[in-house]
Design an enzyme around this catalytic site. Sequence first.
Site, mmCIF file in Angstrom:
data_model
loop_
_atom_site.group_PDB
_atom_site.id
_atom_site.type_symbol
_atom_site.label_atom_id
_atom_site.label_comp_id
_atom_site.label_asym_id
_atom_site.label_seq_id
_atom_site.Cartn_x
_atom_site.Cartn_y
_atom_site.Cartn_z
ATOM 1 N N ARG A 84 35.713 38.859 31.484
ATOM 2 C CA ARG A 84 36.994 39.061 31.321
ATOM 3 C C ARG A 84 37.701 39.086 32.662
ATOM 4 O O ARG A 84 38.708 39.804 32.948
ATOM 5 C CB ARG A 84 37.361 40.136 30.665
ATOM 6 C CG ARG A 84 36.918 40.258 29.269
ATOM 7 C CD ARG A 84 37.486 41.246 28.447
ATOM 8 N NE ARG A 84 36.994 41.365 26.856
ATOM 9 C CZ ARG A 84 35.931 42.139 26.578
ATOM 10 N NH1 ARG A 84 35.594 43.118 27.265
ATOM 11 N NH2 ARG A 84 35.248 41.920 25.277
ATOM 12 N N LYS B 292 47.344 28.685 39.190
ATOM 13 C CA LYS B 292 47.248 27.976 38.047
ATOM 14 C C LYS B 292 45.523 27.321 37.837
ATOM 15 O O LYS B 292 45.106 26.821 38.766
ATOM 16 C CB LYS B 292 47.867 26.814 37.922
ATOM 17 C CG LYS B 292 49.314 27.003 37.583
ATOM 18 C CD LYS B 292 50.151 25.848 36.954
ATOM 19 C CE LYS B 292 51.501 25.943 36.914
ATOM 20 N NZ LYS B 292 52.183 24.464 36.721
ATOM 21 N N GLU C 11 52.112 15.074 47.667
ATOM 22 C CA GLU C 11 52.682 16.356 47.254
ATOM 23 C C GLU C 11 53.291 16.961 48.193
ATOM 24 O O GLU C 11 54.193 17.865 47.996
ATOM 25 C CB GLU C 11 51.399 17.142 46.696
ATOM 26 C CG GLU C 11 50.536 16.881 45.723
ATOM 27 C CD GLU C 11 51.201 17.137 44.220
ATOM 28 O OE1 GLU C 11 52.400 17.804 44.177
ATOM 29 O OE2 GLU C 11 50.813 16.595 43.230
#
Lengths: 356, 356
Positions: free
Chosen positions: B114, B136, B178
């Site tokens: 978890r 992310k 980027e």
Amino acid sequence: MRMKVSITLPTPPSRDYEITIDTLPKITIDGKAAIVTNPKVAGLHLHRLLAAVDAKELYIVTIPDGENYKTMEMIEFILDRLFDHRLDRKSTLIAFGGGVIGDMTGFAASIFQRGIDFIQVPTTLLSQVDASVGGKTGINNRFGKNLVGAFHQPRAVYIDTFWLKTLPEREFAAGVAEIVKMAVMFDADFFQWLESHDLHEEENLKEAIRRSVELKARVVNEDEKEKGIRAVLNYGHTFAHVIENFSGYGTYLHGEAVAAGMVMANALAIEYGLFSMEEAERVKSLLEKYGLPTEYAIEDPESFYDQFFLDKKSHDNKITFIVPKAIGVWKMLVNPEKTRIIKVLEAFKKETAVES
Amino acid sequence: MRMKVSITLPTPPSRDYEITIDTLPKITIDGKAAIVTNPKVAGLHLHRLLAAVDAKELYIVTIPDGENYKTMEMIEFILDRLFDHRLDRKSTLIAFGGGVIGDMTGFAASIFQRGIDFIQVPTTLLSQVDASVGGKTGINNRFGKNLVGAFHQPRAVYIDTFWLKTLPEREFAAGVAEIVKMAVMFDADFFQWLESHDLHEEENLKEAIRRSVELKARVVNEDEKEKGIRAVLNYGHTFAHVIENFSGYGTYLHGEAVAAGMVMANALAIEYGLFSMEEAERVKSLLEKYGLPTEYAIEDPESFYDQFFLDKKSHDNKITFIVPKAIGVWKMLVNPEKTRIIKVLEAFKKETAVES
């Protein structure tokens, strides 16, 4: 030249939510939704849930019942169905079933497109008092139970005792085991109340659920991610997990293993002079009143002992047992001596039948 | 009687962290750790990382390189190795490689027991300026890229340009794409600076990384979970994801697809009269200076268009394109008309060779 860039993240929006113990209200969902359930619960009760849910688009995903299916493969199966139906970041999942459904739906919600909302509609007593509250989600793997997962809080929990009318008595009792656990750890008055009230009566049951959920909510509010006091909820569980590993998921219901595990934890507390035999007897009697197992025949204490250390709650080969000091008062027993644990386990050893 | 129990969760502890752009410092880990990397990066650079890491126990897990392996099966492979070595809730993962390694290590860290800590040591320019910042994490599945994952912030990010010495030129350029993206969206001065500075020079490169990471940090700090401005980082990406889906992962590097995608987004902005042809030409020239693709032959504009709607950023068949209004000024183009999108895509249509 040393350059540093600081990431200072904003405080996340409130994740507070309410647990409603009442007849299922109208559930309005502003977007697409999917109900995740199992074929049995769906066959018995889906029509009643569907009558209450209002969503823009609604899909039903059924997964097979049981702890054996709490796997990553089944999570991928759920996720694939959500993609099939083009659920998006604003969609909501509804977990409709027991603890397995709740844990898996919550985990799927936590990783679908990096996290979407989910609602708990628990249909077993065990999941109503325990699994549906607190945001623990996850699956099992070959190393043990609930080893992979996430903390992902539901948006709301709706507890309706209506579903329990079709619950087999064994499963009802398994839920009572977790209620007893909460009382033994945190609330002597509640324990005494339980000794004198039959939970088969509807009003008593509701009251017991409310008190149990309130106790759990207090613990979770204080320690969401189990860095401290939330570990107290593992009373009986350290033993129960080993019992479940040895007997194979399905032999014992989780709550049954917890019942036997609490009796073992109490024996360890007695061995350490922390808990009285009289109080242990009261706990045992209450569990037996609901037909819960209070014995478990250990084949080999040494290998039972070894299993403690794969459990995720242990690290550095250290282990903490949660035991009662008195009914309503918990204590963490950190690293008890192996010899004394083995002594306690020996008392549960399977007796070899001697032919006479 | 309606009963309600409120869950009021505590504010989570701060998840702030620092991104250090410098020679790799000593990394001290108070517990067990595992470095997740790929065989190529490990062969080239692992000795240097190992010299810097000090942990109680340290394990190395290698996974095959490439976007094709960014799967749930590979996440389970990583998790299994962590269980093999009995990593626990206090352990730390170190992501050592490019964006694929970072995304997968971060996701594995987010669901192992978890959630445990992880550290980013990105070794490609693309991951240094983009993937390693912002939390992310995730994997691909047959429905598309990054559709399953979590927001899980690293404990620290260490950016060292030393690793880039062995980076192939194509991959270097993919990282530049980027950087250009950040400048076009947020910072006209930075864009002008990029036009006049060669990033193959070490000091220029460091400065460009710092400015790019600072811009990204500002966006992430404002909008961690992409409810608003963080979507601006998808400039070029809505097209790029479709290009990657059609050409198969591996044909184009992600940064290359983004370069072509930005040119397409610019064309859409011009179609809407938002962006000037002169500025679009400046963006194209800068990309071409680094050998980045600024063309892509679309086979069938209709089917290219349809692919937008499986992308997770779209819901309700609505779609938002991020475009520049000027260099340094972004705009969200919500639900542009299909006919006008198709018109733009037609201009990129593969020309059928006519035999003469």
